[in-house]
Design a protein around this motif. Sequence first.
Motif, PDB file in Angstrom:
ATOM      1  N   MET A   1     -44.751 -53.350  39.184  1.00  0.00           N
ATOM      2  CA  MET A   1     -44.963 -54.019  40.465  1.00  0.00           C
ATOM      3  C   MET A   1     -43.992 -55.191  40.602  1.00  0.00           C
ATOM      4  SD  MET A   1     -48.353 -56.053  41.833  1.00  0.00           S
ATOM      5  CE  MET A   1     -49.412 -54.625  41.607  1.00  0.00           C
ATOM      6  N   ASP A   2     -43.347 -55.279  41.734  1.00  0.00           N
ATOM      7  CA  ASP A   2     -42.460 -56.393  42.048  1.00  0.00           C
ATOM      8  C   ASP A   2     -43.238 -57.381  42.899  1.00  0.00           C
ATOM      9  OD1 ASP A   2     -40.531 -58.123  43.181  1.00  0.00           O
ATOM     10  OD2 ASP A   2     -38.984 -56.590  43.019  1.00  0.00           O
ATOM     11  N   LEU A 103     -43.273 -63.334  31.712  1.00  0.00           N
ATOM     12  CA  LEU A 103     -42.868 -62.172  30.923  1.00  0.00           C
ATOM     13  C   LEU A 103     -44.070 -61.392  30.397  1.00  0.00           C
ATOM     14  CD1 LEU A 103     -39.817 -63.626  28.958  1.00  0.00           C
ATOM     15  CD2 LEU A 103     -39.852 -62.408  31.146  1.00  0.00           C
ATOM     16  N   ARG A 104     -45.173 -62.073  30.084  1.00  0.00           N
ATOM     17  CA  ARG A 104     -46.376 -61.375  29.604  1.00  0.00           C
ATOM     18  C   ARG A 104     -47.089 -60.619  30.723  1.00  0.00           C
ATOM     19  NH1 ARG A 104     -46.801 -60.886  24.017  1.00  0.00           N
ATOM     20  NH2 ARG A 104     -46.175 -62.850  23.033  1.00  0.00           N
ATOM     21  N   PHE A 105     -46.871 -61.075  31.947  1.00  0.00           N
ATOM     22  CA  PHE A 105     -47.497 -60.427  33.114  1.00  0.00           C
ATOM     23  C   PHE A 105     -46.386 -60.079  34.116  1.00  0.00           C
ATOM     24  CE2 PHE A 105     -50.830 -62.988  31.245  1.00  0.00           C
ATOM     25  CZ  PHE A 105     -51.964 -62.192  31.323  1.00  0.00           C
ATOM     26  N   PRO A 106     -45.598 -59.043  33.830  1.00  0.00           N
ATOM     27  CA  PRO A 106     -44.471 -58.714  34.716  1.00  0.00           C
ATOM     28  C   PRO A 106     -44.927 -58.518  36.162  1.00  0.00           C
ATOM     29  CG  PRO A 106     -44.365 -57.432  32.694  1.00  0.00           C
ATOM     30  CD  PRO A 106     -45.700 -58.114  32.697  1.00  0.00           C
ATOM     31  N   GLY A 107     -44.087 -58.990  37.078  1.00  0.00           N
ATOM     32  CA  GLY A 107     -44.406 -58.850  38.491  1.00  0.00           C
ATOM     33  C   GLY A 107     -45.354 -59.904  39.021  1.00  0.00           C
ATOM     34  N   SER A 108     -45.623 -60.937  38.227  1.00  0.00           N
ATOM     35  CA  SER A 108     -46.519 -62.009  38.659  1.00  0.00           C
ATOM     36  C   SER A 108     -45.714 -63.259  39.009  1.00  0.00           C
ATOM     37  CB  SER A 108     -47.542 -62.325  37.558  1.00  0.00           C
ATOM     38  OG  SER A 108     -48.363 -61.202  37.304  1.00  0.00           O
ATOM     39  N   ALA A 109     -46.406 -64.271  39.547  1.00  0.00           N
ATOM     40  CA  ALA A 109     -45.761 -65.517  39.945  1.00  0.00           C
ATOM     41  C   ALA A 109     -46.458 -66.692  39.267  1.00  0.00           C
ATOM     42  CB  ALA A 109     -45.811 -65.683  41.461  1.00  0.00           C
ATOM     43  N   ALA A 128     -38.492 -65.009  35.966  1.00  0.00           N
ATOM     44  CA  ALA A 128     -38.942 -64.340  37.188  1.00  0.00           C
ATOM     45  C   ALA A 128     -38.011 -63.200  37.553  1.00  0.00           C
ATOM     46  CB  ALA A 128     -39.026 -65.347  38.333  1.00  0.00           C
ATOM     47  N   ARG A 129     -36.718 -63.418  37.427  1.00  0.00           N
ATOM     48  CA  ARG A 129     -35.772 -62.341  37.730  1.00  0.00           C
ATOM     49  C   ARG A 129     -35.929 -61.188  36.743  1.00  0.00           C
ATOM     50  NH1 ARG A 129     -29.853 -64.288  38.515  1.00  0.00           N
ATOM     51  NH2 ARG A 129     -30.146 -64.965  36.356  1.00  0.00           N
ATOM     52  N   GLU A 130     -36.076 -61.516  35.461  1.00  0.00           N
ATOM     53  CA  GLU A 130     -36.209 -60.473  34.434  1.00  0.00           C
ATOM     54  C   GLU A 130     -37.481 -59.659  34.601  1.00  0.00           C
ATOM     55  OE1 GLU A 130     -36.745 -60.204  29.548  1.00  0.00           O
ATOM     56  OE2 GLU A 130     -35.898 -62.013  30.467  1.00  0.00           O
ATOM     57  N   SER A 131     -38.567 -60.300  35.043  1.00  0.00           N
ATOM     58  CA  SER A 131     -39.877 -59.651  35.109  1.00  0.00           C
ATOM     59  C   SER A 131     -40.250 -59.168  36.501  1.00  0.00           C
ATOM     60  CB  SER A 131     -40.954 -60.622  34.623  1.00  0.00           C
ATOM     61  OG  SER A 131     -41.070 -61.721  35.523  1.00  0.00           O
ATOM     62  N   GLN A 132     -39.319 -59.311  37.467  1.00  0.00           N
ATOM     63  CA  GLN A 132     -39.594 -58.986  38.876  1.00  0.00           C
ATOM     64  C   GLN A 132     -40.762 -59.814  39.418  1.00  0.00           C
ATOM     65  OE1 GLN A 132     -39.872 -54.538  38.772  1.00  0.00           O
ATOM     66  NE2 GLN A 132     -38.060 -54.662  40.085  1.00  0.00           N
ATOM     67  N   GLY A 133     -40.807 -61.058  38.987  1.00  0.00           N
ATOM     68  CA  GLY A 133     -41.844 -61.973  39.436  1.00  0.00           C
ATOM     69  C   GLY A 133     -41.308 -62.976  40.432  1.00  0.00           C
ATOM     70  N   ALA A 134     -41.945 -64.155  40.489  1.00  0.00           N
ATOM     71  CA  ALA A 134     -41.514 -65.219  41.387  1.00  0.00           C
ATOM     72  C   ALA A 134     -42.006 -66.554  40.833  1.00  0.00           C
ATOM     73  CB  ALA A 134     -42.050 -65.008  42.796  1.00  0.00           C
ATOM     74  N   VAL A 135     -41.369 -67.612  41.309  1.00  0.00           N
ATOM     75  CA  VAL A 135     -41.741 -68.969  40.939  1.00  0.00           C
ATOM     76  C   VAL A 135     -41.947 -69.753  42.225  1.00  0.00           C
ATOM     77  CG1 VAL A 135     -41.010 -71.085  39.778  1.00  0.00           C
ATOM     78  CG2 VAL A 135     -40.419 -68.862  38.794  1.00  0.00           C
ATOM     79  N   PHE A 136     -43.040 -70.486  42.315  1.00  0.00           N
ATOM     80  CA  PHE A 136     -43.295 -71.344  43.471  1.00  0.00           C
ATOM     81  C   PHE A 136     -43.216 -72.792  43.014  1.00  0.00           C
ATOM     82  CE2 PHE A 136     -45.234 -67.359  44.830  1.00  0.00           C
ATOM     83  CZ  PHE A 136     -44.759 -67.253  46.134  1.00  0.00           C
TER      84      PHE A 136
END
Length: 257
Positions: A1-2, A103-109, A128-136
């Motif tokens: 999931m992205d 990294l432990r929860f890929p696709g999370s923020a 975030a880029r490596e895991s398809q996540g995001a940072v707020f």
Amino acid sequence: MDFLLALSRPPLVLGVDPRPELHGPEPLSHLRRYALEVFEALAPKLAAVKFQLAFFEALGPEGFGLLCELASAARVMGLPVIFDGKRGDIGSTAEAYARAYLLRFPGSALTVNPYLGLDTLTPFFQAARESQGAVFVLVKTSNPGSGFLQDLLVEGRPLYLRLVEALARKGEGYREGEWSRVGMVVGATYPEVVLTVREKAPHAPFLLPGVGAQGGRPLKGPGLLNTASRALFYPGGRPDLEGALQAAEDFHRALVE
């Protein structure tokens, strides 16, 4: 999931701030059941689920285990996850936070604090880029006292706006399509600020806390994630599945009026 797929879902985020005193003699067991019921019932109406880490940490080891269980369950239901911890530190500590929640929860923020300097945010952005996540990143928070620091004038502009401009430039390096993986936290309690920040950061997702209990109203627009916690998870100040469904309907109605 992205995580960026959350931006194509209904623009409402369910905030989970567990209050064990509201859940009877076996609070963690009841909280687990209630949260799973709410996730399942509201899933089609949500962009994501946001977990306030402090409330889980306050419950000790069992609370952290419950956090991991509920986060995994939300992801199985197709709901993106936001860990609201406002983390921030230097060097290897920032890298460890990034590993723990991105990294432990890929696709999370994950929410982060910028006040140790933008260089300390790089490990989060890279994870975030490596895991398809995001940072707020905290920019203009929803609390009434946020202006003490965030509104200070620096070279004629509010500090939060200078931060926005720097983050927007930085975020271009983490942009994928229309949206960057570098998002910003802007309180829904300051709708005029949301508009100003959007002008400076057209490609940043915005996490908008303060909807409901803090008096903020849902805001319309691309890339906006309206966040309601107490008003949605504990409508009327208590666990109430039917009330949560009604509150979600009310929020959605406010977005189309």
